[in-house]
Design an enzyme around this catalytic site. Structure first.
Site, short mmCIF file in Angstrom:
data_model
loop_
_atom_site.label_atom_id
_atom_site.label_comp_id
_atom_site.label_asym_id
_atom_site.label_seq_id
_atom_site.Cartn_x
_atom_site.Cartn_y
_atom_site.Cartn_z
N CYS A 1 34.08 34.29 50.87
CA CYS A 1 35.46 34.03 50.46
C CYS A 1 35.71 32.54 50.60
O CYS A 1 35.32 31.94 51.60
CB CYS A 1 36.42 34.82 51.38
SG CYS A 1 38.16 34.52 51.02
N LEU A 2 36.36 31.95 49.61
CA LEU A 2 36.64 30.51 49.67
C LEU A 2 37.49 30.14 50.88
O LEU A 2 37.44 29.02 51.36
CB LEU A 2 37.37 30.06 48.39
CG LEU A 2 36.57 30.12 47.08
CD1 LEU A 2 37.45 29.70 45.91
CD2 LEU A 2 35.33 29.26 47.15
N HIS B 1 43.34 40.42 48.57
CA HIS B 1 44.08 39.21 48.99
C HIS B 1 45.58 39.40 48.77
O HIS B 1 46.38 38.93 49.58
CB HIS B 1 43.63 38.00 48.16
CG HIS B 1 42.48 37.23 48.76
ND1 HIS B 1 42.53 36.68 50.01
CD2 HIS B 1 41.25 36.93 48.27
CE1 HIS B 1 41.38 36.05 50.26
NE2 HIS B 1 40.58 36.20 49.22
N HIS C 1 38.03 42.41 45.83
CA HIS C 1 38.22 41.31 46.78
C HIS C 1 39.55 40.59 46.53
O HIS C 1 40.32 40.32 47.45
CB HIS C 1 37.03 40.33 46.65
CG HIS C 1 37.08 39.15 47.56
ND1 HIS C 1 36.19 38.97 48.61
CD2 HIS C 1 37.92 38.08 47.61
CE1 HIS C 1 36.49 37.84 49.24
NE2 HIS C 1 37.54 37.27 48.65
N GLU C 2 39.82 40.29 45.25
CA GLU C 2 41.02 39.50 44.93
C GLU C 2 42.30 40.33 45.04
O GLU C 2 43.33 39.81 45.49
CB GLU C 2 40.89 38.86 43.54
CG GLU C 2 39.67 37.94 43.35
CD GLU C 2 39.53 36.84 44.39
OE1 GLU C 2 40.53 36.44 45.00
OE2 GLU C 2 38.38 36.39 44.60
N GLN D 1 45.68 32.04 48.32
CA GLN D 1 44.65 31.10 48.78
C GLN D 1 44.98 29.64 48.48
O GLN D 1 44.31 28.73 48.98
CB GLN D 1 43.29 31.43 48.14
CG GLN D 1 42.74 32.77 48.62
CD GLN D 1 41.36 33.01 48.02
OE1 GLN D 1 41.25 33.44 46.89
NE2 GLN D 1 40.33 32.69 48.77
N GLY E 1 36.42 33.60 41.85
CA GLY E 1 37.69 34.31 41.89
C GLY E 1 38.63 33.61 42.85
O GLY E 1 38.17 33.02 43.83
#
Ligand SMILES: [Zn+2]
Length: 170
Positions: free
Chosen positions: A92-93, A138, A134-135, A50, A45
């Site tokens: 998380c990336l 963001h 999660h996304e 990001q 995702g």
């Protein structure tokens, strides 16, 4: 085009993203680039902030290329229903190498627009439900570490500060 992933510490990750109002070729190019950047970073995702783009756009593929039909684009998404609870490791990336247990709803329904601006609803369970939460977090400038204990969060931030000082966090 593959974008570098913005890491924790960059203010773009902690501010609310702007709604998308124009559904044009430029947006579709950005979506392609987001999928490419997500796969390159081995993620399932990715939210636009990001890659430094403060817009309400998310791409998800919880099958990581296995099933082309699983590729999901969420534009201007809103969580409209949550059910149950599930605690699992989450990462998380933008906070690489760290993972923590996070409790999220087990089943989540999201309402969003697709690449051409049509509204749709989608219900996901387990990993997909987690990705929805999660996304969309963001897009509100919120990171998963806001859902862990202050003690764990402070410890993580201390470790990250050390990495930043050593020049190993870019
Ligand atoms: Zn993330």
């Amino acid at each position: 085009m593959i974008y570098p992933i913005v890491k924790f510490g960059d203010p773009v990750l902690e501010k609310p993203a702007e709604p998308v109002r124009t559904f044009d070729a430029e947006l579709r190019k950005l979506l392609d680039d987001m999928f490419e950047s997500m796969y390159e970073a081995h993620g399932v995702g990715l939210a636009a902030p990001q890659i430094g783009v403060s817009k309400r756009i998310v791409v998800i593929d919880v099958t990581f290329k296995e099933d082309p039909a699983a590729r999901l684009v969420l534009i201007n998404p809103e969580i409209i229903k949550v059910e149950g609870k599930l605690t699992q490791q989450e990462g998380c990336l933008s906070i690489p190498e760290f993972r923590e247990n996070v409790t999220r709803p087990k089943r989540v329904t999201v309402r969003a627009q697709n690449a051409t601006g049509e509204w749709f609803e989608r219900t996901g369970e387990d990993l997909l439900a987690r990705a929805f939460m999660h996304e969309t977090d963001h897009l509100h400038g919120k990171l998963y570490i806001s859902h862990i204990s202050a003690l764990k969060r402070d410890l993580m931030k201390r470790k990250i500060r050390k990495l930043q000082k050593a020049g190993e966090w870019k």
